[in-house]
Design a protein around this motif. Structure first.
Motif, PDB file in Angstrom:
ATOM      1  N   UNK A   1       7.990   2.956   5.176  1.00  0.00           N
ATOM      2  CA  UNK A   1       8.707   4.221   4.981  1.00  0.00           C
ATOM      3  C   UNK A   1       7.669   5.414   5.261  1.00  0.00           C
ATOM      4  N   UNK A   2       7.883   6.119   5.912  1.00  0.00           N
ATOM      5  CA  UNK A   2       6.940   7.493   6.341  1.00  0.00           C
ATOM      6  C   UNK A   2       7.606   8.551   6.534  1.00  0.00           C
ATOM      7  N   UNK A   3       7.189   9.661   5.785  1.00  0.00           N
ATOM      8  CA  UNK A   3       7.727  10.934   6.235  1.00  0.00           C
ATOM      9  C   UNK A   3       6.636  11.887   6.188  1.00  0.00           C
TER      10      UNK A   3
ATOM     11  N   UNK B   1      10.870   9.652  -4.567  1.00  0.00           N
ATOM     12  CA  UNK B   1      11.914   9.508  -3.652  1.00  0.00           C
ATOM     13  C   UNK B   1      11.771   8.433  -2.589  1.00  0.00           C
ATOM     14  N   UNK B   2      10.633   8.454  -2.194  1.00  0.00           N
ATOM     15  CA  UNK B   2      10.158   7.386  -1.513  1.00  0.00           C
ATOM     16  C   UNK B   2      10.145   5.830  -2.165  1.00  0.00           C
ATOM     17  N   UNK B   3       9.676   5.852  -3.390  1.00  0.00           N
ATOM     18  CA  UNK B   3      10.018   4.906  -4.202  1.00  0.00           C
ATOM     19  C   UNK B   3      11.212   4.445  -4.239  1.00  0.00           C
TER      20      UNK B   3
ATOM     21  N   UNK C   1       0.921  -1.343  -0.024  1.00  0.00           N
ATOM     22  CA  UNK C   1      -0.105   0.070   0.060  1.00  0.00           C
ATOM     23  C   UNK C   1       0.913   1.259  -0.118  1.00  0.00           C
ATOM     24  N   UNK C   2       0.296   2.038  -0.473  1.00  0.00           N
ATOM     25  CA  UNK C   2       0.948   3.589  -0.617  1.00  0.00           C
ATOM     26  C   UNK C   2      -0.072   4.771  -0.380  1.00  0.00           C
ATOM     27  N   UNK C   3       0.279   5.756   0.426  1.00  0.00           N
ATOM     28  CA  UNK C   3      -0.648   6.997   0.224  1.00  0.00           C
ATOM     29  C   UNK C   3      -0.135   8.053   0.713  1.00  0.00           C
TER      30      UNK C   3
END
Lengths: 447, 546
Positions: free
Chosen positions: A147-149, A124-126, A46-48
């Protein structure tokens, strides 16, 4: 829109205070932009992304407080939210512990905001997740991570003119890497304000190495062992101490800081003299806001010095009751957020050096599912996880099965043999520790 | 967020205006605003915008959740209200399946433009994630159900009860505890109303109104001279009910037991009185001699053991590794299920999963991907026979359809597999708790939720409780303290030698089961009758820190 500058936030807050007709008024404005990616079985699951901003108004009549909030910022909405808070205040029961609004205060600066972290985008996250997946795939291992920013701001103002503003960034990463057979597992996790300090590939290599070297764990008898706790394991345990620094619970006789016969353990030698504990919102490795949500300035504070309890946290209400100055623990608060910014100074030894001087012991990567068993003694139970190893004659000999422990961090910090070099682990700064007589009570088959 | 943090974060020393920081809460609203309703036709119109946009942008499937989540909570201590919260969170979450990959986006801006734009973002995220895809999502078919609705069958909407009445009840309980010798008492009443509208490209338009309530307290006694303190938490269960749960009914009395227990009605004041008296008794209770004991576990306690050791390891996403980085995996691997003879427990162990049980926290009409609520066996005569699934997992265990276990805790959270009510079935033979206790020579009778910890694959656990009574030669002989038991899941459930019948069946519940990253809370109930477990390892938890 989500991240307002100091001037923009101040302008909105002033306008809101201007609409207020209650005896006192406190307004809080905050905004945040967050993004995350979660992956498992070597693929993104998941991604959000989310962006929020809201304003909260507390109106006060005498000791009656009413609170309302809103996420629209036109003049009409701002007037509406003030009116609603005032209506609710008139209906609210009196709060005998209400403390009048503070006068304006001076605050120190803290380096909580880092531009490069604020600039993280989905690409960048990817990329960062790609670096982690490359490690697990290269070794035919399986990764699950997160990963969470975030970037955000908070500002408060009251009707006496107090104003405080802070903006901050954070990036957190954790990954569990397991072998295909499910016989070995490794884990790393950390958080930073500055993304330049985060190398997801390098951290994933540590987790991968643990996954490989922890495979084929042998059972050894539970009992009392000398343990070397990696910083993550230390932070899992000592974060629980923070709850006890609340002076009120201690005075009321219901915390491990309460003293037999009444009163608190302030001034008592409660830990080994190698242990000092402080908080410092301006520490560059672990910066946080320099004010709490009532606007009380938060400063560097020593809680424990050479094992002696030096300070307890006093809310404004409890400080007034006890005739002392209020002393906040920190903007993160105690008890949640993993210890609220505790810092324990360490020594100079590396983990390898600590292992090399250990005749017989257990190396613990991390703990899991820690729960309080007895608040009187702060006895905790939990398990080792993701890499537990047997040490003999200064060397890691073989991986061992996970243990359940029953141990109090108060007792543990009385049994300190050696402290390594302090590093950031989540939201606290701690050294790896060598502890004698750590109590393991049973074995677990979990990997 | 666990219960302690939930209460802590909104508790002492913090301004009321901090409540917005709690993920469980949204905007603060006036109490009467909670009673306003959104019109179904309007929600359908908004949902259709997203569904059309998703189809137009190439989604093979899409679903939309328009959620209005209301929370009311009152926190008190002794004679005062510490905090009150009355909040609303409203918005739309859109999930799309594009080229075999999921994408999700959410917004609280409910204009047509914003919804269309958010749908576009969900599609873009799905396409972006495709580069890391290893196998495309396989979605189990589910026939659309058209326009339907479902409501929790409540007798009295707790949000309609004046706040002053609720404060009076909590204050009455506090006063009762204090006048019976408590040093301190905190009490809390939490109420939830989820107004959820679900629509998907299968042709389902589902409107649901879900209610939950949780009254609880902690009574503490302090002996300053000895520096000791003891406490007892409420023996209530959070329930999928309205305010009728707090209409004090007759307590359920187990023959020979010194403790009053409750079924479908809970008497907060009477339980507070009992708690204050039991706290005083705890100071002089006998400290447990460690060793093997037969345990008689009341449903107020056993529910959490079921939750941790049966509920979690049978979640299929854990079994597959999707939770490896957080909650963990499971010892109940697929090969054990495939063998058809994995001996999870004794023959008396029958565990049923259920999303339709009346009064339970997990009861719904449909789950968060449009699958009707249902019931199925997980453990049958002690053998592992099934798991918990959602639509993109059903094929993995050869099911033609999902079991309806999909849930998101907010409109802006991604729905995923969550635990249904998982309950231990009562003895089909007539058997009372008294009968159970009569046969025990050396045992401990445990009530209430205490300390709990279990490993990441759910083998090794340690549980405490609120109240412990010594059983000797078939009789309850006095109170014990410093008790915790340690066991291994399979050994433990195989040591279950006796269970009471349906007369004793009661629901335990938890409001905030945590799972996922970012973590989401879910509420779930676990029913059981009192059960007996032979020869369990009990430790003494007393320590000294000087």
């Amino acid at each position: 829109m989500a991240i307002l500058s100091k001037e923009e936030a101040q302008a909105i807050l002033k306008k809101v205070i201007g609409y207020s007709t209650s005896d006192e008024c406190m307004v809080s404005l905050r905004g945040a932009q967050e993004g995350n990616i979660r992956y498992a079985r070597n693929a993104v699951s998941t991604a959000g992304e989310s962006s929020t901003m809201d304003l909260s108004v507390s109106a006060v009549y005498g000791k009656r407080v009413g609170t309302a909030s809103i996420n629209e910022f036109d003049d009409e909405s701002l007037q509406k939210v003030v009116k609603r808070a005032e209506e609710l205040a008139k209906l609210a029961p009196e709060n005998p512990e209400y403390m009048p609004a503070l006068d304006p205060q001076q605050y120190e600066e803290s380096p909580t905001y880092v531009e490069s972290t604020a600039a993280i985008d989905p690409l960048k996250r990817a990329e960062m997740v790609g670096d982690s997946l490359a490690v697990s795939k290269a070794d035919s291992l399986e990764a699950a991570g997160f990963l969470n920013n975030s970037k955000g701001f908070r500002a408060i103002m009251n009707s006496k003119g107090l104003f405080a503003y802070n903006k901050s960034t954070d990036v957190s990463f954790s990954v569990t890497i397991r072998n295909q057979e499910g016989t070995g597992s490794g884990y790393v996790s950390n958080s930073f304000n500055d993304v330049a300090k985060l190398d997801t590939g390098a951290l994933s290599k540590i987790a991968a190495t643990k996954a490989k070297t922890s495979a084929g764990a042998r059972a050894i008898e539970p009992g009392k062992y000398t343990v070397i706790l990696e910083p993550l394991a230390v932070s899992d345990m000592v974060g629980w101490l923070a709850r006890g620094f609340d002076a009120r619970s201690a005075d009321e006789g219901r915390s491990y800081m309460s003293k037999k016969g009444g009163g608190t353990r302030l001034g008592e030698q409660l830990f080994d003299e190698k242990i000092s504990i402080y908080t410092d919102p301006t520490n560059p490795e672990l910066p946080s806001a320099t004010w709490d949500m009532e606007g009380v300035p938060v400063k560097k504070t020593t809680w424990v010095e050479n094992g002696v309890v030096k300070n307890l946290e006093y809310s404004r209400y409890w400080a007034a009751q006890q005739g002392v100055e209020p002393l906040p623990f920190g903007a993160g608060g105690r008890g949640f957020g993993g210890g609220g910014g505790l810092i324990i100074p360490g020594g100079s030894a590396s983990l390898e050096e600590m292992i090399s001087t250990t005749e017989r012991g257990v190396l613990v990567t991390r703990f899991w599912y820690i729960r309080s068993v007895d608040p009187q003694t702060l006895l905790l139970t939990g398990l080792t996880r993701d890499g537990t190893f047997y040490i003999e004659n200064g060397k890691i000999q073989f991986p061992v099965k996970n243990f359940r422990f029953n141990e109090s961090p108060v007792i543990m910090l009385n049994n300190v043999e050696e402290l390594g070099k302090t590093v950031r682990s989540g939201n606290i700064l701690v050294p790896p520790m060598k502890i004698r007589d750590f109590t393991f009570t049973s074995l677990s088959d979990a990997i | 967020m666990n219960r302690k943090n939930f209460i802590r974060a909104s508790g002492l020393g913090l301004g009321a205006y901090l409540l917005g920081d709690l993920p469980a809460f949204g905007r603060t609203i006036a109490p009467e605003a909670a009673l306003e309703r959104l019109e179904v036709g309007k929600k359908k119109e908004l949902a259709d915008i997203a569904l059309q946009e998703a189809r137009a942008k190439g989604a093979s499937y899409a679903d939309v959740r328009i959620g209005r989540y209301l929370n009311q909570a009152i926190f008190t201590r002794e004679k005062q209200v510490r905090n009150m919260a009355n909040t609303e969170s409203y918005g739309i979450g859109i999930r799309v399946l594009v080229d075999g990959c999921w994408g999700f986006a959410a917004t609280d801006r409910m204009s047509k433009e914003s919804i269309a734009q958010t749908t576009g973002l969900a599609v873009a995220i799905a396409k972006g994630n495709a580069r890391f895809m290893t196998e495309p999502v396989q979605l189990a078919p589910q026939k659309g159900v058209g326009d339907v609705s479902w409501n929790t069958p409540i007798e009295r909407n707790a949000f309609e009860v004046p706040i002053a009445d609720k404060i009076d009840l909590l204050m009455e309980a506090n006063a009762a505890a204090m006048s019976n010798g408590a040093s301190f008492v905190t009490s809390t009443l939490m109420m939830v109303n989820e107004q959820k509208y679900f629509a998907n490209t299968d042709g389902s338009y589902i409107d649901q109104d879900i209610h939950r309530i949780w009254p609880t307290f902690t009574v503490t006694g302090v002996n300053k001279a000895s520096g000791k303190f003891e406490s007892r938490d409420a023996l209530s269960a959070p329930r999928g009910m309205g305010y009728e749960y707090l209409t004090a009914g007759r307590p359920y009395q187990v023959g020979g037991s010194p403790v009053a227990l409750y079924k479908d009605h809970y008497d907060l004041v009477a339980d507070a009185v009992a708690a204050a008296k039991q706290v005083k008794e705890k100071f002089n209770a006998k400290s447990i001699q460690p060793g093997k004991y037969d345990l008689v576990l009341d449903p107020t306690h056993l529910g959490l053991t079921i939750h941790e050791s049966t509920g979690h390891p049978t979640e299929l996403d854990r079994v597959l590794g999707y939770e490896a980085n957080y909650a963990g995996t499971s010892f109940l691997t697929l090969d054990k299920w495939k063998s058809g003879k994995f001996n999870y427990g004794s023959k008396l162990v029958n565990v049923v999963a259920d999303r339709s049980q009346k009064g339970s926290l997990g009861a719904v009409g449909y789950d968060d991907e449009g699958v009707p609520a249902q019931q199925w066996d997980i453990i049958k005569d002690g053998i592992l026979v099934n798991y918990q699934t959602i639509r993109d997992q059903a094929h993995i265990i050869g099911l033609a359809a999902s079991q309806g276990c999909c849930y998101a805790d907010s409109w802006n959270s991604i729905q995923f597999q969550r635990m249904p009510n998982v309950s231990l079935q009562p003895n089909p033979q007539q058997r009372s708790v008294e009968d159970l206790i009569k046969d025990v020579e050396k045992g401990i009778y445990i009530m209430g939720r205490g300390s709990y910890s279990i490993d990441q694959q759910r083998y090794n656990f340690q549980f405490g409780g609120q109240l412990f009574y010594e059983i000797s030669q078939g009789k309850i002989v006095g109170m014990l303290k410093d008790v915790a038991y340690q066991s291994n899941t399979q050994e433990f459930w195989n040591s279950m030698v006796d269970i009471a019948d349906k007369e004793d069946y009661r629901l335990f519940g938890t409001f905030s089961d945590g799972k996922g990253q970012p973590s989401q809370a879910s509420a779930v109930s676990h029913g059981s009758s009192t059960a007996r477990f032979n020869g369990v390892n009990v430790i003494n938890t007393a320590r000294s820190i000087g």
